[in-house]
Scaffold this active site. Sequence first.
Site, PDB file in Angstrom:
ATOM      1  N   LYS A  77      35.312  31.928  48.233  1.00  0.00           N
ATOM      2  CA  LYS A  77      35.369  33.235  47.578  1.00  0.00           C
ATOM      3  C   LYS A  77      35.121  33.106  46.073  1.00  0.00           C
ATOM      4  O   LYS A  77      34.471  33.964  45.455  1.00  0.00           O
ATOM      5  CB  LYS A  77      36.725  33.911  47.846  1.00  0.00           C
ATOM      6  N   MET A  91      43.955  48.277  47.638  1.00  0.00           N
ATOM      7  CA  MET A  91      43.366  47.294  48.564  1.00  0.00           C
ATOM      8  C   MET A  91      44.259  47.093  49.792  1.00  0.00           C
ATOM      9  O   MET A  91      43.798  47.108  50.923  1.00  0.00           O
ATOM     10  CB  MET A  91      43.192  45.936  47.861  1.00  0.00           C
ATOM     11  N   ASN A 138      32.101  34.869  43.949  1.00  0.00           N
ATOM     12  CA  ASN A 138      32.243  35.653  42.720  1.00  0.00           C
ATOM     13  C   ASN A 138      31.365  35.111  41.603  1.00  0.00           C
ATOM     14  O   ASN A 138      30.842  35.880  40.795  1.00  0.00           O
ATOM     15  CB  ASN A 138      33.710  35.688  42.276  1.00  0.00           C
ATOM     16  N   VAL A 197      48.361  40.845  46.669  1.00  0.00           N
ATOM     17  CA  VAL A 197      49.064  41.041  45.394  1.00  0.00           C
ATOM     18  C   VAL A 197      48.259  40.320  44.319  1.00  0.00           C
ATOM     19  O   VAL A 197      47.424  39.480  44.639  1.00  0.00           O
ATOM     20  CB  VAL A 197      50.512  40.474  45.472  1.00  0.00           C
TER      21      VAL A 197
HETATM   22  C1  6PG Z   1      34.908  41.251  45.599  1.00  0.00           C
HETATM   23  C2  6PG Z   1      35.026  41.101  44.086  1.00  0.00           C
HETATM   24  C3  6PG Z   1      36.413  41.191  43.584  1.00  0.00           C
HETATM   25  C4  6PG Z   1      36.541  40.982  42.080  1.00  0.00           C
HETATM   26  C5  6PG Z   1      35.796  41.956  41.247  1.00  0.00           C
HETATM   27  C6  6PG Z   1      36.121  41.918  39.753  1.00  0.00           C
HETATM   28  O1  6PG Z   1      34.343  40.341  46.173  1.00  0.00           O
HETATM   29  O2  6PG Z   1      35.363  42.245  46.162  1.00  0.00           O
HETATM   30  O3  6PG Z   1      34.538  39.841  43.728  1.00  0.00           O
HETATM   31  O4  6PG Z   1      37.167  40.206  44.240  1.00  0.00           O
HETATM   32  O5  6PG Z   1      37.877  41.083  41.759  1.00  0.00           O
HETATM   33  O6  6PG Z   1      34.444  41.751  41.399  1.00  0.00           O
HETATM   34  O7  6PG Z   1      35.901  40.665  39.180  1.00  0.00           O
HETATM   35  P1  6PG Z   1      35.822  40.525  37.600  1.00  0.00           P
HETATM   36  O8  6PG Z   1      36.927  41.380  37.031  1.00  0.00           O
HETATM   37  O9  6PG Z   1      36.063  39.081  37.299  1.00  0.00           O
HETATM   38  O10 6PG Z   1      34.481  41.005  37.207  1.00  0.00           O
END
Ligand code: 6PG
Length: 469
Positions: free
Chosen positions: A184, A15, A188, A76
């Site tokens: 954010k 990332m 999610n 991080v």
């Molecule tokens: C994003 C995602 C990301 C997240 C993954 C995995 O917006 O790019 O939300 O931030 O880390 O989707 O999330 P989980 O491991 O909780 O499914």
Amino acid sequence: MADTYDFGLVGLGVMGRNFILNVVDNSFTAYGNDLDPEKVEALITEGGDTEKVNATTDASTFVQSLSLPRKIMLLVPAGKVVDIVIDSLLPHLDEGDIIIDGGNSFFTDTDRREAYLKEKGINFFGSGVSGGAKGARKGPSIMPGGSREAYQHVKPIFEAVAAKYQGEPCVTYLGPKSAGNYVKMVHNGIEYGLMQLTSEIYDILKKSGGLTQEELHKTFHSWNEGRLQSFLVEITSKIMNRKDDLTDGYLVDMILDKAKQKGTGKWTSQNAMDLGIPVPTIDIAVSMREISALKGERVQADEVYDRPEPETPDKTKLIQEAEQALYFAFIVTYAQGMHQLADASKEYSYDLDLGEIAKIWRAGCIIRAALLADITQAFHENEALPNLLLAPSFIEKVKETVGAARKLVAFGATNGIPLHGLSNALTYFDAYTSSRLPLNVIQAQRDFFGSHTYERLDREGIFHTEWED
Ligand code: 6PG
């Protein structure tokens, strides 16, 4: 080239490396920092020109190479590492410098860090970044929160690197303190809901409709060309026809049905409970990941209990109803998430603009969808909209599709197919749109056993009854 780099980034994992290269693609110079010399070397090699992008393992060299006020982004892992990195940078920073946490940090941690750094004259931003590795490289959706004044220094870089929707950058200043991380987190939570719903629709189409992987691919693909157009439907279509490298079958059929999670969906649910805002489709998406983890027990239980005799529905009709039901449930999921944001905005004094949030989710992020353009418009027309289900532009969409959700939920129930998210979205809708719920009975029960009192429909006041008399 000391003191001249425009932007610093700590954490050169996939990332971080992608984000920094995106910054450089947009004509800014950038400096990276990571404890791992291999990651540092990899960035220098990939960057090609150290006058544009350079990197070091040394925190002091890193900080001294940046122009003032320094803009340092951390990519991080959330948690203790963020505090450790902040403390390693602090001795080298000057007043007015800016630290941006681009990870999925819990919002109260961001509030704590912001207060801690403010005392030292350092501006701290909790800034959600969505879009995965590809988004970081090509244009993510960025959700920054912190000092409005300090944001002006970050704004040109963020606007350049963010995804664009019809030319407009998918980033905006969201609010003070942890507003960015909070938004954010709810992003999610919505992501969890949409993913759960998509998986259920796949299940019913495959198990009851008997669609082949190629048919599933084509179905999701065609939906992605219509009103369901979204990143998650698009990738689902691609997942459906991906062949397995290790067997003759399709990869998705070989993947263990236990979904992992890093916690952001759970935090959304937990905080919604604290706020007293119902987000049941998000709650259920978290629960389903938990049920999925009980694989051993599920296998055991499957052997003990019979499933109903499967019905064979009309395939074409099932596909049509599935499209409508998914659209309906997507709307309900966004409605719940937006409702939570509206309430959190008041509770935590974020002063969020829901229309602007929907706007920066239209591209770059995981929950990007055609629907978000309509959601943006609905909140721009009425920024005090209590719930998306009450937006005039959504009423027809919901009326047209809720019938299919009912049919699918009924079908799932009689056929023993768990449509937890879909049935939940429907029940939420039915409850939210009921002027009279049976909760009068709960009030009576509470008063009966605990003298908790109740209110009446026909007159003002607080009442208690001696029920046994
Ligand atoms: C994003 C995602 C990301 C997240 C993954 C995995 O917006 O790019 O939300 O931030 O880390 O989707 O999330 P989980 O491991 O909780 O499914």
